[in-house]
Write a protein that holds these residues in place. Structure first.
Motif, PDB file in Angstrom:
ATOM      1  N   ALA B  54       0.838  -1.206   0.000  1.00  0.00           N
ATOM      2  CA  ALA B  54       0.000   0.000   0.000  1.00  0.00           C
ATOM      3  C   ALA B  54       0.869   1.251   0.000  1.00  0.00           C
ATOM      4  CB  ALA B  54      -0.921  -0.006   1.215  1.00  0.00           C
ATOM      5  N   ALA B  55       1.921   1.247   0.829  1.00  0.00           N
ATOM      6  CA  ALA B  55       2.814   2.405   0.888  1.00  0.00           C
ATOM      7  C   ALA B  55       3.535   2.598  -0.437  1.00  0.00           C
ATOM      8  CB  ALA B  55       3.819   2.231   2.027  1.00  0.00           C
ATOM      9  N   ALA B  56       3.851   1.482  -1.109  1.00  0.00           N
ATOM     10  CA  ALA B  56       4.574   1.568  -2.374  1.00  0.00           C
ATOM     11  C   ALA B  56       3.649   1.918  -3.534  1.00  0.00           C
ATOM     12  CB  ALA B  56       5.288   0.243  -2.653  1.00  0.00           C
ATOM     13  N   THR B  57       2.334   1.720  -3.355  1.00  0.00           N
ATOM     14  CA  THR B  57       1.399   1.938  -4.466  1.00  0.00           C
ATOM     15  C   THR B  57       1.063   3.413  -4.657  1.00  0.00           C
ATOM     16  OG1 THR B  57       0.495  -0.260  -4.119  1.00  0.00           O
ATOM     17  CG2 THR B  57      -0.839   1.250  -5.418  1.00  0.00           C
ATOM     18  N   GLY B  58       0.731   4.083  -3.559  1.00  0.00           N
ATOM     19  CA  GLY B  58       0.400   5.496  -3.709  1.00  0.00           C
ATOM     20  C   GLY B  58      -0.503   5.992  -2.599  1.00  0.00           C
ATOM     21  N   PRO B  59      -0.701   7.310  -2.512  1.00  0.00           N
ATOM     22  CA  PRO B  59      -1.424   7.900  -1.395  1.00  0.00           C
ATOM     23  C   PRO B  59      -2.866   7.412  -1.265  1.00  0.00           C
ATOM     24  CG  PRO B  59      -0.764   9.577  -3.004  1.00  0.00           C
ATOM     25  CD  PRO B  59      -0.132   8.308  -3.424  1.00  0.00           C
ATOM     26  N   ALA B  60      -3.563   7.215  -2.402  1.00  0.00           N
ATOM     27  CA  ALA B  60      -4.980   6.849  -2.322  1.00  0.00           C
ATOM     28  C   ALA B  60      -5.153   5.460  -1.709  1.00  0.00           C
ATOM     29  CB  ALA B  60      -5.602   6.896  -3.716  1.00  0.00           C
ATOM     30  N   TYR B  61      -4.387   4.495  -2.244  1.00  0.00           N
ATOM     31  CA  TYR B  61      -4.514   3.134  -1.727  1.00  0.00           C
ATOM     32  C   TYR B  61      -3.977   3.041  -0.304  1.00  0.00           C
ATOM     33  CZ  TYR B  61      -4.759  -1.909  -1.596  1.00  0.00           C
ATOM     34  OH  TYR B  61      -5.083  -3.194  -1.241  1.00  0.00           O
ATOM     35  N   PHE B  62      -2.915   3.807   0.000  1.00  0.00           N
ATOM     36  CA  PHE B  62      -2.384   3.799   1.364  1.00  0.00           C
ATOM     37  C   PHE B  62      -3.421   4.332   2.346  1.00  0.00           C
ATOM     38  CE2 PHE B  62      -0.122   5.558   5.006  1.00  0.00           C
ATOM     39  CZ  PHE B  62       0.613   4.457   5.382  1.00  0.00           C
ATOM     40  N   ALA B  63      -4.125   5.390   1.939  1.00  0.00           N
ATOM     41  CA  ALA B  63      -5.164   5.968   2.804  1.00  0.00           C
ATOM     42  C   ALA B  63      -6.258   4.938   3.088  1.00  0.00           C
ATOM     43  CB  ALA B  63      -5.752   7.216   2.158  1.00  0.00           C
ATOM     44  N   PHE B  64      -6.597   4.154   2.063  1.00  0.00           N
ATOM     45  CA  PHE B  64      -7.619   3.105   2.223  1.00  0.00           C
ATOM     46  C   PHE B  64      -7.167   2.052   3.249  1.00  0.00           C
ATOM     47  CE2 PHE B  64      -8.783  -1.218   0.666  1.00  0.00           C
ATOM     48  CZ  PHE B  64     -10.116  -1.201   1.050  1.00  0.00           C
ATOM     49  N   VAL B  65      -5.942   1.542   3.085  1.00  0.00           N
ATOM     50  CA  VAL B  65      -5.431   0.501   3.990  1.00  0.00           C
ATOM     51  C   VAL B  65      -5.228   1.064   5.392  1.00  0.00           C
ATOM     52  CG1 VAL B  65      -3.480  -1.058   4.441  1.00  0.00           C
ATOM     53  CG2 VAL B  65      -4.370  -0.815   2.125  1.00  0.00           C
ATOM     54  N   ASN B  66      -4.643   2.255   5.462  1.00  0.00           N
ATOM     55  CA  ASN B  66      -4.420   2.888   6.760  1.00  0.00           C
ATOM     56  C   ASN B  66      -5.753   3.150   7.466  1.00  0.00           C
ATOM     57  OD1 ASN B  66      -2.205   3.558   8.339  1.00  0.00           O
ATOM     58  ND2 ASN B  66      -2.470   5.759   7.949  1.00  0.00           N
ATOM     59  N   GLY B  67      -6.759   3.512   6.671  1.00  0.00           N
ATOM     60  CA  GLY B  67      -8.092   3.734   7.224  1.00  0.00           C
ATOM     61  C   GLY B  67      -8.656   2.470   7.851  1.00  0.00           C
ATOM     62  N   LEU B  68      -8.474   1.337   7.160  1.00  0.00           N
ATOM     63  CA  LEU B  68      -8.948   0.053   7.705  1.00  0.00           C
ATOM     64  C   LEU B  68      -8.210  -0.301   8.989  1.00  0.00           C
ATOM     65  CD1 LEU B  68      -9.328  -2.276   4.579  1.00  0.00           C
ATOM     66  CD2 LEU B  68     -11.151  -1.349   6.010  1.00  0.00           C
ATOM     67  N   LEU B  69      -6.885  -0.072   8.999  1.00  0.00           N
ATOM     68  CA  LEU B  69      -6.078  -0.463  10.156  1.00  0.00           C
ATOM     69  C   LEU B  69      -6.326   0.426  11.370  1.00  0.00           C
ATOM     70  CD1 LEU B  69      -2.667  -1.359   8.469  1.00  0.00           C
ATOM     71  CD2 LEU B  69      -4.351  -2.934   9.411  1.00  0.00           C
ATOM     72  N   THR B  70      -6.859   1.627  11.138  1.00  0.00           N
ATOM     73  CA  THR B  70      -7.090   2.520  12.282  1.00  0.00           C
ATOM     74  C   THR B  70      -8.540   2.467  12.776  1.00  0.00           C
ATOM     75  OG1 THR B  70      -7.194   4.317  10.668  1.00  0.00           O
ATOM     76  CG2 THR B  70      -5.168   4.125  11.938  1.00  0.00           C
ATOM     77  N   THR B  71      -9.359   1.580  12.177  1.00  0.00           N
ATOM     78  CA  THR B  71     -10.676   1.341  12.774  1.00  0.00           C
ATOM     79  C   THR B  71     -10.484   0.525  14.045  1.00  0.00           C
ATOM     80  OG1 THR B  71     -10.951  -0.696  11.522  1.00  0.00           O
ATOM     81  CG2 THR B  71     -11.859   1.314  10.525  1.00  0.00           C
ATOM     82  N   LEU B  72     -11.533   0.406  14.859  1.00  0.00           N
ATOM     83  CA  LEU B  72     -11.403  -0.355  16.103  1.00  0.00           C
ATOM     84  C   LEU B  72     -11.019  -1.820  15.843  1.00  0.00           C
ATOM     85  CD1 LEU B  72     -11.548  -0.286  19.188  1.00  0.00           C
ATOM     86  CD2 LEU B  72     -13.965  -0.930  18.994  1.00  0.00           C
ATOM     87  N   PRO B  73     -11.704  -2.534  14.916  1.00  0.00           N
ATOM     88  CA  PRO B  73     -11.267  -3.913  14.640  1.00  0.00           C
ATOM     89  C   PRO B  73      -9.825  -3.962  14.133  1.00  0.00           C
ATOM     90  CG  PRO B  73     -13.409  -3.501  13.636  1.00  0.00           C
ATOM     91  CD  PRO B  73     -12.916  -2.185  14.139  1.00  0.00           C
ATOM     92  N   GLY B  74      -9.450  -2.980  13.304  1.00  0.00           N
ATOM     93  CA  GLY B  74      -8.082  -2.932  12.797  1.00  0.00           C
ATOM     94  C   GLY B  74      -7.081  -2.772  13.917  1.00  0.00           C
TER      95      GLY B  74
END
Lengths: 139, 138
Positions: B54-74
């Protein structure tokens, strides 16, 4: 030559080794202490690498994209990550091999699981390495 | 003589007692947890690989993955990941001590086993409190 330095034959490959290879003091498992020793070497490496990388991940937790990218581009961080990926994947593959050999007894299924274990490990390693290198050298 | 060509008759052999017959002891539980955390970390590497991609792909996809990881289940998954790593690391150090032939008397075995679980919880707490303090969230 020390048995520890030999390449690890897969359990299947061990069966098709020549009598001479078997006679070279590698015991009934055909690979001597190689598996055991590699597990320990990578374990010690993982302690050091994971401890150092913990600081990086704590710093990057919840950070914005620019910070993450800049940190992962740092040569020291990239090299730590590459070392950890290599050492970690070797360690986890050996560990999963032990788990499979403990619980999967049917020969065909066991060989299939051991193959999948290798495939999984190589895919995880190469995709991670690709990402780190792209961050390091990419535009 | 005819018997020699037939498979030997199988008698049920006595089997040794297995896990279910013992009451749990701390070193036995830590041994099982060591293996479970090892398997969890094995599949957990997918998470690390995914995050790096995700970090290597670009800001949009990184934001998506980072968003999932910063939810409570994440966050709970990441908390579990941290604990599994710490537990497996301390359990591994215990095994490295044992590999030298030391630490096999019962009191040391129990000490190291309790140290593994208490130490892993302590280190996990220290890492997360440290991270939250660094972000000014605590």
């Amino acid at each position: 030559m020390n048995a520890i330095l030999r390449p690890t034959p897969s359990p299947t490959a061990a069966k098709i080794r020549t009598p001479l290879a078997r006679a070279r003091g590698l015991g009934s498992s055909k690979e001597g202490a190689t598996h055991f020793w590699r597990q320990r070497v990578t374990a010690v490496a993982n302690i050091v690498l994971a401890s150092l990388l913990t600081f990086v991940f704590v710093k990057l937790a919840g950070a914005d994209y620019a910070t993450v990218k800049a940190t992962l581009k740092n040569p020291l961080v990239s090299l730590l990550l590459l070392l950890f990926i290599a050492s970690g994947v070797i360690h986890m593959r050996l560990g999963m091999q032990t788990v499979i050999e403990d619980y999967v007894h049917a020969e065909g299924r066991k060989v299939a699981c051991l193959m999948l274990n290798t495939f999984f490990s190589v895919i995880v390693a190469l995709t991670s390495v690709w990402a780190v290198l792209k961050l390091s050298f990419g535009a | 003589m005819a018997d020699a060509t037939q498979a030997p008759k199988r008698h049920p052999r006595p089997i040794s007692p297995h896990l279910s017959i013992y009451s749990p002891l701390v070193n036995m539980v830590m041994s099982i947890v060591h293996r479970l955390t090892g398997v969890a970390l094995y599949f957990g590497t997918l998470l690390l690989a995914w995050w790096l991609i995700a970090a290597a792909t670009g800001p949009a996809y990184f934001a998506f993955v980072n968003g999932l990881l910063t939810t409570l289940p994440g966050k709970l998954v990441l908390l579990g990941y941290t604990w599994a790593l710490m537990h497996h690391m301390l359990g591994g150090m215990r095994h490295l001590i044992w590999d030298t032939g030391r630490g096999f008397n019962i009191s040391t075995v129990n000490f190291l086993s309790w140290g593994t679980i208490i130490g892993s919880l302590g280190l996990t707490a220290a890492i997360w409190v440290g991270a939250l303090k660094m972000k000014g969230l605590l």
